[in-house]
Structure formats: structure tokens, C-alpha cells
Design a protein around this motif. Structure first.
Motif, PDB file in Angstrom:
ATOM      1  N   ILE B   2       0.915  -1.172   0.002  1.00  0.00           N
ATOM      2  CA  ILE B   2      -0.042   0.047  -0.016  1.00  0.00           C
ATOM      3  C   ILE B   2       1.000   1.208   0.096  1.00  0.00           C
ATOM      4  O   ILE B   2       1.906   1.263   0.845  1.00  0.00           O
ATOM      5  CB  ILE B   2      -0.935   0.067   1.174  1.00  0.00           C
ATOM      6  CG1 ILE B   2      -1.873  -1.311   1.105  1.00  0.00           C
ATOM      7  CG2 ILE B   2      -1.489   1.490   1.199  1.00  0.00           C
ATOM      8  CD1 ILE B   2      -2.584  -1.519   2.422  1.00  0.00           C
ATOM      9  N   ARG B   3       0.584   2.049  -0.818  1.00  0.00           N
ATOM     10  CA  ARG B   3       1.416   3.271  -0.896  1.00  0.00           C
ATOM     11  C   ARG B   3       0.690   4.692  -0.382  1.00  0.00           C
ATOM     12  O   ARG B   3      -0.449   4.672  -0.467  1.00  0.00           O
ATOM     13  CB  ARG B   3       1.585   3.708  -2.372  1.00  0.00           C
ATOM     14  CG  ARG B   3       2.187   2.447  -3.235  1.00  0.00           C
ATOM     15  CD  ARG B   3       3.504   2.078  -2.730  1.00  0.00           C
ATOM     16  NE  ARG B   3       4.304   3.226  -2.579  1.00  0.00           N
ATOM     17  CZ  ARG B   3       5.327   3.389  -3.633  1.00  0.00           C
ATOM     18  NH1 ARG B   3       5.478   2.761  -4.699  1.00  0.00           N
ATOM     19  NH2 ARG B   3       6.176   4.448  -3.283  1.00  0.00           N
ATOM     20  N   GLY B   4       1.582   5.367   0.188  1.00  0.00           N
ATOM     21  CA  GLY B   4       1.183   6.602   1.027  1.00  0.00           C
ATOM     22  C   GLY B   4       2.066   7.730   0.684  1.00  0.00           C
ATOM     23  O   GLY B   4       3.102   7.364   0.327  1.00  0.00           O
ATOM     24  N   THR B   5       1.654   8.670   1.196  1.00  0.00           N
ATOM     25  CA  THR B   5       2.691   9.870   1.175  1.00  0.00           C
ATOM     26  C   THR B   5       2.456  10.861   2.428  1.00  0.00           C
ATOM     27  O   THR B   5       1.346  10.662   2.808  1.00  0.00           O
ATOM     28  CB  THR B   5       2.692  10.699   0.057  1.00  0.00           C
ATOM     29  OG1 THR B   5       4.077  11.565  -0.047  1.00  0.00           O
ATOM     30  CG2 THR B   5       1.229  11.301  -0.139  1.00  0.00           C
ATOM     31  N   ILE B   6       3.120  11.798   2.837  1.00  0.00           N
ATOM     32  CA  ILE B   6       2.857  12.723   3.772  1.00  0.00           C
ATOM     33  C   ILE B   6       3.014  14.102   3.294  1.00  0.00           C
ATOM     34  O   ILE B   6       3.917  14.530   2.524  1.00  0.00           O
ATOM     35  CB  ILE B   6       3.660  12.619   5.415  1.00  0.00           C
ATOM     36  CG1 ILE B   6       5.226  12.890   4.999  1.00  0.00           C
ATOM     37  CG2 ILE B   6       3.123  11.215   5.709  1.00  0.00           C
ATOM     38  CD1 ILE B   6       5.801  12.955   6.213  1.00  0.00           C
ATOM     39  N   LYS B   7       2.523  15.146   3.831  1.00  0.00           N
ATOM     40  CA  LYS B   7       2.856  16.683   3.826  1.00  0.00           C
ATOM     41  C   LYS B   7       3.180  17.127   5.138  1.00  0.00           C
ATOM     42  O   LYS B   7       2.342  16.778   6.051  1.00  0.00           O
ATOM     43  CB  LYS B   7       1.410  17.340   3.093  1.00  0.00           C
ATOM     44  CG  LYS B   7       1.853  18.316   2.403  1.00  0.00           C
ATOM     45  CD  LYS B   7       0.537  19.024   1.833  1.00  0.00           C
ATOM     46  CE  LYS B   7      -0.153  19.848   2.634  1.00  0.00           C
ATOM     47  NZ  LYS B   7      -1.641  20.264   2.306  1.00  0.00           N
ATOM     48  N   VAL B   8       4.271  17.696   5.102  1.00  0.00           N
ATOM     49  CA  VAL B   8       4.731  18.451   6.284  1.00  0.00           C
ATOM     50  C   VAL B   8       4.854  19.982   6.309  1.00  0.00           C
ATOM     51  O   VAL B   8       4.984  20.651   5.064  1.00  0.00           O
ATOM     52  CB  VAL B   8       6.421  17.924   6.786  1.00  0.00           C
ATOM     53  CG1 VAL B   8       6.563  18.766   7.923  1.00  0.00           C
ATOM     54  CG2 VAL B   8       6.615  16.589   6.722  1.00  0.00           C
ATOM     55  N   ASP B   9       4.001  20.536   7.266  1.00  0.00           N
ATOM     56  CA  ASP B   9       3.926  21.824   7.419  1.00  0.00           C
ATOM     57  C   ASP B   9       5.395  22.320   7.884  1.00  0.00           C
ATOM     58  O   ASP B   9       5.471  22.443   9.124  1.00  0.00           O
ATOM     59  CB  ASP B   9       2.913  22.235   8.398  1.00  0.00           C
ATOM     60  CG  ASP B   9       2.594  23.857   8.334  1.00  0.00           C
ATOM     61  OD1 ASP B   9       3.609  24.315   8.068  1.00  0.00           O
ATOM     62  OD2 ASP B   9       1.691  24.127   8.728  1.00  0.00           O
ATOM     63  N   THR B  10       6.153  22.670   6.909  1.00  0.00           N
ATOM     64  CA  THR B  10       7.740  22.864   7.173  1.00  0.00           C
ATOM     65  C   THR B  10       7.840  24.014   8.297  1.00  0.00           C
ATOM     66  O   THR B  10       8.706  24.387   8.991  1.00  0.00           O
ATOM     67  CB  THR B  10       8.509  23.219   6.167  1.00  0.00           C
ATOM     68  OG1 THR B  10       7.818  24.142   5.239  1.00  0.00           O
ATOM     69  CG2 THR B  10       8.468  21.747   5.360  1.00  0.00           C
ATOM     70  N   GLU B  11       6.770  25.032   8.192  1.00  0.00           N
ATOM     71  CA  GLU B  11       6.963  26.227   9.239  1.00  0.00           C
ATOM     72  C   GLU B  11       6.441  25.907  10.679  1.00  0.00           C
ATOM     73  O   GLU B  11       6.964  26.535  11.597  1.00  0.00           O
ATOM     74  CB  GLU B  11       5.910  27.379   8.590  1.00  0.00           C
ATOM     75  CG  GLU B  11       6.580  28.186   7.598  1.00  0.00           C
ATOM     76  CD  GLU B  11       7.972  28.754   8.244  1.00  0.00           C
ATOM     77  OE1 GLU B  11       7.892  29.512   9.359  1.00  0.00           O
ATOM     78  OE2 GLU B  11       9.008  28.755   7.644  1.00  0.00           O
ATOM     79  N   ILE B  12       5.823  24.771  10.910  1.00  0.00           N
ATOM     80  CA  ILE B  12       5.018  24.432  11.950  1.00  0.00           C
ATOM     81  C   ILE B  12       6.124  23.213  12.685  1.00  0.00           C
ATOM     82  O   ILE B  12       6.304  23.366  13.858  1.00  0.00           O
ATOM     83  CB  ILE B  12       3.962  23.689  12.055  1.00  0.00           C
ATOM     84  CG1 ILE B  12       2.646  24.901  11.488  1.00  0.00           C
ATOM     85  CG2 ILE B  12       3.507  23.037  13.281  1.00  0.00           C
ATOM     86  CD1 ILE B  12       2.227  25.689  12.467  1.00  0.00           C
ATOM     87  N   CYS B  13       7.088  22.637  11.855  1.00  0.00           N
ATOM     88  CA  CYS B  13       7.672  21.622  12.313  1.00  0.00           C
ATOM     89  C   CYS B  13       8.955  22.290  13.277  1.00  0.00           C
ATOM     90  O   CYS B  13       9.536  23.168  12.765  1.00  0.00           O
ATOM     91  CB  CYS B  13       8.497  20.522  11.061  1.00  0.00           C
ATOM     92  SG  CYS B  13       9.406  19.501  11.301  1.00  0.00           S
ATOM     93  N   LYS B  14       9.065  21.551  14.340  1.00  0.00           N
ATOM     94  CA  LYS B  14      10.446  21.803  15.088  1.00  0.00           C
ATOM     95  C   LYS B  14      11.573  20.891  15.040  1.00  0.00           C
ATOM     96  O   LYS B  14      12.482  21.000  15.736  1.00  0.00           O
ATOM     97  CB  LYS B  14       9.887  21.755  16.544  1.00  0.00           C
ATOM     98  CG  LYS B  14       8.942  23.064  16.787  1.00  0.00           C
ATOM     99  CD  LYS B  14       8.432  23.126  18.108  1.00  0.00           C
ATOM    100  CE  LYS B  14       7.209  24.374  18.469  1.00  0.00           C
ATOM    101  NZ  LYS B  14       6.413  23.680  19.433  1.00  0.00           N
ATOM    102  N   GLY B  15      11.416  19.926  14.333  1.00  0.00           N
ATOM    103  CA  GLY B  15      12.474  19.139  13.967  1.00  0.00           C
ATOM    104  C   GLY B  15      13.079  18.290  15.311  1.00  0.00           C
ATOM    105  O   GLY B  15      14.238  18.007  15.186  1.00  0.00           O
ATOM    106  N   CYS B  16      12.062  17.832  15.603  1.00  0.00           N
ATOM    107  CA  CYS B  16      12.193  17.210  16.915  1.00  0.00           C
ATOM    108  C   CYS B  16      12.645  15.517  16.645  1.00  0.00           C
ATOM    109  O   CYS B  16      13.372  14.970  17.594  1.00  0.00           O
ATOM    110  CB  CYS B  16      11.079  17.068  17.887  1.00  0.00           C
ATOM    111  SG  CYS B  16       9.679  16.144  17.494  1.00  0.00           S
TER     112      CYS B  16
END
Lengths: 361, 82, 256
Positions: B2-16
Motif C-alpha cells: 500500500i502506498r502513501g505519502t505525507i505533507k509536512v507543514d515545514t513552518e510548524i515543524c520543530k525538527g524534534c
């Protein structure tokens, strides 16, 4: 406010009259903790408050009680608590929050002699605590000081009315004697105080509307200063609600300023003095905050001297002196720790002042 | 698969990096770029995402939106190009 | 970076709940608070009770929660959230009320309120976030701080002699008759997140049925307070906190 009164005259304790008035003022909730000399309020409500009309809850402490009031008031309901001096000290943190969040509620302090555990006898030594804020930060309470069982009942309505009008807690500052003594009283009728859930209440977010948040904090000092300014503007507006009672001030040479129980004793001393050829007027502040500064100032220009009588080491006298600002001498007579002055005692003070003033003149 | 993907809100991401560890496919890594808050943000580094949502579940900042190929397309065994 | 994912018939399977605002969270990178905030709002969204819920968040890292949760909220004094929540619930019995408190708030300054709220069986959900440290004020010792754990006020490690033992308040309150559902979770792994969500769901459902107090402890991390990377903090949590505060149900409703 359109007050309607019951036709029946009843003989009631001050605390019970206040509690019955609270039921008739249609409170939604009472949260409190037992402490003498005000426990009859919680007792009376526990027995007589209809469960369908709301809640009466004995909390585990005054701290919990005031925070329950905070939550319930934050949800827009008409709520109250009552306590006596040491309990009031415990409530101050919560009161500071309630005031900062601009929530209306009714507070009652049936005060007793202190400091510390003190006595259960009457005192007015909580004047500073009541009128200067008491807890942390720049805030004020609306403070009403009854001097009869009738006023213990009436002021429940007045205090709630003012609290809801200004979104600020209102305090009835009573004392052990007024709470415990029995007098005839005509109780206000239900329906005198219209009730509605205010728009700002945190009671569940209404669809397509901004959520309601009850909060008291800000990270940005500018925001916090603005919140403070809002409070101060409100207090400036509140000054129009000042209430006091004058008696025999025409041609008075000495003016007594006293509130609550001491005003009652002073009125007897005033009678004795005037019967003995002295000319004594009496000003009784009914609202301790706002304080009747203008009236006191005007009277200070006319009289020879002012005598302030309090059940304390002298607290309101500081406000009187501030207002009088040297216009005339201000004397003080006070009893502390639960002791109450006799009319004779005050009459003696009045004579002393008359003699002093006569020497001067 | 099964294939999927994600979208990251790069402005919100804190890189934890919590999502990186949570990903069973090891599809995620930190970008060399930084967002306006000074954080390196997360991105897909492999094309093997299955859309399992583990990364989004552990993301404290709700920065991840997850997509997965529809049930319909799985049934029809449609060819998936990534 | 993999730029283009051209999957046919893409289906949205997970997104931020609509009940969460767009305000970026103030929590430090990797902090568990964000996940817990999100889960509560997911449940509120799914149960469609946004218009019937009032949240109470006190002083501590929880204090700015009202910025993120798109529901009516009350900010409570330190330690008093459960009393404030009691006040709200008692005059609004038809509303869903929850409190969200940290370890200092719930288990130190608010211990009395915590015990009595549960003992009265207040029909609310109490969420207790235990990260064994005071995060907001800069990493001081909490009642739940472990023996030997270094904090800014136990710089040589918490000692029994000076500070007594870590307080296991959840087990304590579980003995009270008013406690209906008491459970302990974490958010350091995808599966633990799933379990916590179920517990929150259950708690709101119990609240609807007026069952009594539901109490959920969440073992969480404090990377900044512990002085660790988020990844390291989760490892430390698993190795140290969970053995002391084991996950799982502590009191479950008895089946009739």
C-alpha cells in the motif's frame, strides 16, 4: 433594580437573612467552607436551597471554594461564597484571579477579630484587605457594609446587581455581631434581579463564533498593562455607585465617620452627645469601595473636627485623613480583637474633642 | 504494498525527529534546509511511505498530514507511480 | 527530498483535528504536551462535543492551552484546576468538563483539591501530565521526580533524606470511592498514543453517563527540562519513569 418586598416581617439572624436573600436573588450556586461566625449561611442554604435551582457545596477549604466560584462564575452563572476573616485570607489568590478575569460574583466576609486565629467576635480590621484589593495586583472589590439584618438581606441584591453590571466581584463586609444578631427583616422577593447567561461565558463554544476564554495572564507586558487599564477605567466608572448615609450634619461641629456595626453604636453616642448640647453629625459609608471621598471632603470644610470610629487599630481613618487632607483635625477611636466600644465610650471621645477644639478656638 | 505519502507543514515543524524514529519504513529524515524559526524540518527521504500515520500520531505539533492510496485503487490493484 | 508522489486516488487518512487552532504551539521541540493536546481535541471533534465542552488549564506548561484548543476554556490558578472544573460542572451538569494539570499542579500545590475532587466523584475528566519536573518554571524538582534525578532544585539528584519519595498520586486517588476510571498512559510511541486516545474517548463517554471521576495520568517527557534531545528523553522515559509509574489501567469500571 426594581426591588419588591415580602409583606411578612420576620425575625431572623443576620446570616440567615443573608442566606435567604441569596435564594431569593436566584443564585445558581454557593460554594463555601464552615467558619464561625458565618457558618449559618452554609447551614441555612444546605437546608433550604432547592436542588433544582442550583448547587450548595461544602468545599474542602476556602481555597477550593473560591476556585469553584471562579469556575462557576466563568461559565456565566450567578454564584457566591461566604467566609470569615481567616478564610478570606485564604481566598485572596482566587479573588485576584476572579477580578482579573472580570467575573461577577458575590463574596461575603462576616469578619472576626484578628490577626491570626483571633476571636470569633466582631471586627472591622479587614477594611484594608477588603477595600485595597487584598490579594496580589492592582484590583478592587465593590464593597458594601451593612449595619442591620435588613441590610444583610438587601445588600445581597445590591451586591449581585453591581457585580454583574461591572463584571467585578462584590463583597459584603459584615461582622460577627451583624451575622449573629436577630432583628426583624422584610425580605426581598424573587424576580427582583433579572438573570441571563452572558455572552462572554465559557459554557461551550457556539458554532461559527469565537470561543470564550476566561484568562488572567499575558506574556506581553503591553497586553497586561492594557488589561490593567481596562480594570482601572472600570473602577473610575464605579465611583458613580458610591453610597452613604448622613445624619444631622446641618450645623454639625463634629462629624463622626463610621461604617457597619460601629456606625450603629456611633448613632447612639451621637444621640447622647446632641442631648448634652454637642453638635455631632454622622456619615456612614455604605459602599467602602467606592469611598464617599467627595462628601467627606466637603463636610471637612464645614466641621471643626472629625472622629473616625472603627473596630480596628484604625484603617478607614487613613482614607478619611487622605481625603480631608488637613482641612480639619481627624481623631480616631477604635477597639480591637473582637472588643466593641460602648456609646458612652464614644460620647466621652466626642467630649474630649469638643474640649480640645474649644481650647484651640 | 500500500502506498502513501505525507505533507509536512515545514513552518510548524520543530525538527524534534520523533516521527523519524516512529516511522517503520525509515522514510523520513531531516532536511538540510531550515524554516523561518531556525528549525531543520522533516521530509520524506525514501519513496516507501505506506501512509501508516505513525509519524503524525507522535508529532507534537500536528505538522504532518497523511495520505494513502484509496481502498478502491488497492482493490483494483492500480499501478502506482511515485 | 522526494518531491512528487503521484499516487492515483489519494485519500486523506490523517490530519490535524479541526478543533485545534492554527496557532503554533509554544511547547519545546518534542514535548509530549502537543500530542496530548491534539488527542483531546481529536476526541472532542469525533464525539462532536465542541459546543458542550469546557476545558480548565492551570498554571504550568498547560497555561497557554487555550490558544490551541478551539473550545471555551478557563485558565485556573496554580493547583486549583480541579476545583475550578468542579465549579463549572456543578452549575453546568450537561456540559463536558476536563482539567489538564501537570505534576507540580496536581500532585504538589493542588494535592488537596485533587484528592477531594476525586473523592466527591466529580463527574469530570482529570488529565494528569507527569513529566517528573517543573517545565514552565525552568526545570525544578516535582513531587514525581525520581530518586537521584537531577533538577535545578535537586542539582545533586533527589535524595530521600531531603526530599522524600516520588509521589505516586494516581495509585493514591485510585483507592477513593469517587474514582470511576483510573488509567496511566504515555505518548512516546505511536501505539501508546493510540491507547491514550481510547482512554480519553472512554472517559468522555463515562462522563456522559455521570459515572464519576475519570483520571488519566500521562507519562510524558520534558526534553528541555531534562536536558536531553527529544529522542533521548523518550528513551530515558522508558528506562526510568515507566518502571516507577507502570502503564496500564489502575481502576476499571466493574462490570455489572
Amino acid at each position: 433594580m426594581n426591588m419588591k418586598y415580602d409583606n411578612n416581617v420576620k425575625l431572623m439572624k443576620g446570616n440567615e437573612a443573608l442566606a435567604e436573600a441569596a435564594i431569593r436573588a436566584e443564585i445558581d450556586g454557593y460554594f463555601g467552607y464552615p467558619i464561625t461566625p458565618q457558618s449559618e449561611i452554609l447551614e441555612y442554604l444546605s437546608k433550604n436551597f432547592n436542588e433544582e435551582d442550583g448547587v450548595v457545596l461544602q468545599a474542602e477549604s476556602e481555597i477550593a471554594a473560591i476556585n469553584m466560584v471562579y469556575g462557576a462564575a466563568g461559565s456565566g452563572k450567578r454564584v457566591m461564597t461566604s467566609t470569615s476573616s481567616p478564610g478570606m485570607s485564604l481566598m485572596l489568590e482566587g479573588i485576584s484571579y476572579i477580578t482579573a478575569a472580570q467575573l461577577p460574583c458575590l463574596l461575603v466576609n462576616v469578619s472576626r477579630g484578628g490577626p491570626g486565629l483571633g476571636t470569633i467576635q466582631p471586627s472591622q480590621a479587614d477594611y484594608f484587605q477588603s477595600t485595597k484589593g487584598g490579594g496580589h495586583g492592582d484590583y478592587r472589590l465593590i464593597v458594601l457594609a451593612p449595619n442591620s439584618v435588613q441590610e444583610m438581606a438587601d445588600f445581597v441584591f445590591d451586591a449581585i446587581y453591581l457585580a454583574e453590571k461591572y463584571r467585578n466581584p462584590a463583597l459584603i463586609l459584615s461582622d460577627g455581631t451583624l451575622g449573629q444578631m436577630m432583628e426583624k427583616v422584610r425580605l426581598p422577593e424573587k424576580g427582583s434581579l433579572p438573570k441571563s447567561i452572558p455572552e462572554w461565558a465559557a459554557k461551550g463554544k457556539i458554532k461559527n463564533k469565537e470561543r470564550n476564554i476566561i484568562y488572567t495572564s499575558a506574556v506581553d507586558p503591553t497586553v497586561m498593562e492594557n488589561l490593567n487599564k481596562e480594570l482601572q477605567n472600570k473602577y473610575a466608572l464605579l465611583q458613580q455607585e458610591v453610597r452613604y448615609e448622613l445624619s444631622q450634619i446641618e450645623d454639625a461641629e463634629i462629624l463622626i465617620v463610621a461604617f457597619g456595626l460601629s456606625a450603629r453604636i456611633c448613632s447612639k453616642a451621637q444621640e447622647m452627645a446632641n442631648d448634652n448640647g454637642l453638635s455631632v453629625g454622622l456619615l456612614r459609608p455604605i459602599t467602602l469601595y467606592p469611598f464617599p471621598s467627595d462628601t467627606i471632603y466637603k463636610l471637612a470644610q464645614k466641621v471643626q473636627a472629625i472622629l473616625v470610629v472603627e473596630l480596628s487599630a484604625g484603617q478607614m481613618v487613613e482614607d478619611v485623613k487622605l481625603v480631608v487632607n488637613g482641612s480639619c483635625p481627624v481623631f480616631f477611636h477604635g477597639r480591637m480583637g473582637g472588643e466593641v466600644p460602648t456609646p458612652d465610650e464614644i460620647f466621652f471621645e466626642l467630649k474630649k474633642i469638643t474640649d480640645k477644639q474649644a481650647v484651640k478656638n | 504494498m500500500i502506498r502513501g505519502t505525507i505533507k509536512v507543514d515545514t513552518e510548524i515543524c520543530k525538527g524534534c525527529e520523533l516521527c523519524i524514529t516512529a516511522c517503520p519504513q525509515k522514510s523520513l529524515g531531516l532536511s538540510n534546509n531550515i524554516n523561518s524559526h531556525g528549525f531543520k524540518y522533516v521530509e520524506l527521504i525514501q519513496d516507501n511511505c505506506t501512509g501508516c500515520i505513525n509519524c503524525a500520531l507522535v508529532c507534537p505539533d500536528s505538522a504532518i498530514t497523511v495520505y494513502r492510496q484509496s481502498k478502491n485503487s488497492i482493490k483494483q490493484n492500480k499501478k502506482v507511480t511515485v | 527530498m522526494i518531491n512528487k508522489c503521484e499516487i492515483e486516488d489519494l485519500e486523506l487518512v490523517y490530519e490535524k483535528p479541526k478543533t485545534l487552532t492554527d496557532t503554533p504551539m509554544h511547547y519545546c521541540p518534542g514535548c509530549g504536551h502537543g500530542v496530548i493536546n491534539k488527542l483531546i481535541m481529536e476526541v472532542i471533534d469525533e464525539l462532536k462535543i465542541q459546543d458542550k465542552t469546557v476545558g480548565v488549564a492551570p498554571v504550568g506548561c498547560a497555561v497557554f492551552e487555550y490558544r490551541y484548543m478551539d473550545i471555551d476554556m478557563i485558565e485556573a490558578p496554580h493547583g486549583r484546576a480541579s476545583a475550578v472544573a468542579t465549579g463549572v460542572k456543578r452549575v453546568n451538569p450537561d456540559k463536558y468538563v476536563f482539567s489538564y494539570q501537570g505534576d507540580g499542579d496536581l500532585a504538589a500545590i493542588g494535592t488537596s483539591e485533587t484528592i477531594h475532587t476525586v473523592n466527591r466523584g466529580e463527574n469530570i475528566l482529570m488529565l494528569f501530565i507527569n513529566n517528573a519536573i517543573y517545565g514552565m518554571t525552568g526545570g525544578q524538582m516535582a513531587p514525581t521526580t525520581l530518586i537521584g534525578q537531577k533538577t535545578s532544585t535537586s542539582p545533586f539528584g533527589r535524595s530521600v533524606k531531603n526530599n522524600g519519595f516520588p509521589l505516586n498520586i494516581t495509585e493514591l486517588i485510585s483507592k477513593l470511592d469517587g474514582a470511576f476510571y483510573v488509567t496511566r498512559h504515555s505518548v512516546h510511541k505511536p501505539n501508546s498514543v493510540r491507547k491514550l486516545k481510547k482512554a480519553i474517548q472512554k472517559s468522555f463517554e463515562y462522563q456522559k453517563e455521570n459515572k464519576g471521576t475519570c483520571f488519566i495520568e500521562v507519562i510524558s517527557n520534558c526534553p528541555a527540562g531534562w536536558g536531553m534531545t527529544p529522542l533521548k528523553s523518550n528513551e530515558w522515559l522508558e528506562e526510568n519513569l515507566i518502571p516507577k509509574y507502570p502503564l496500564g489501567d489502575i481502576k476499571v469500571p466493574t462490570k455489572n
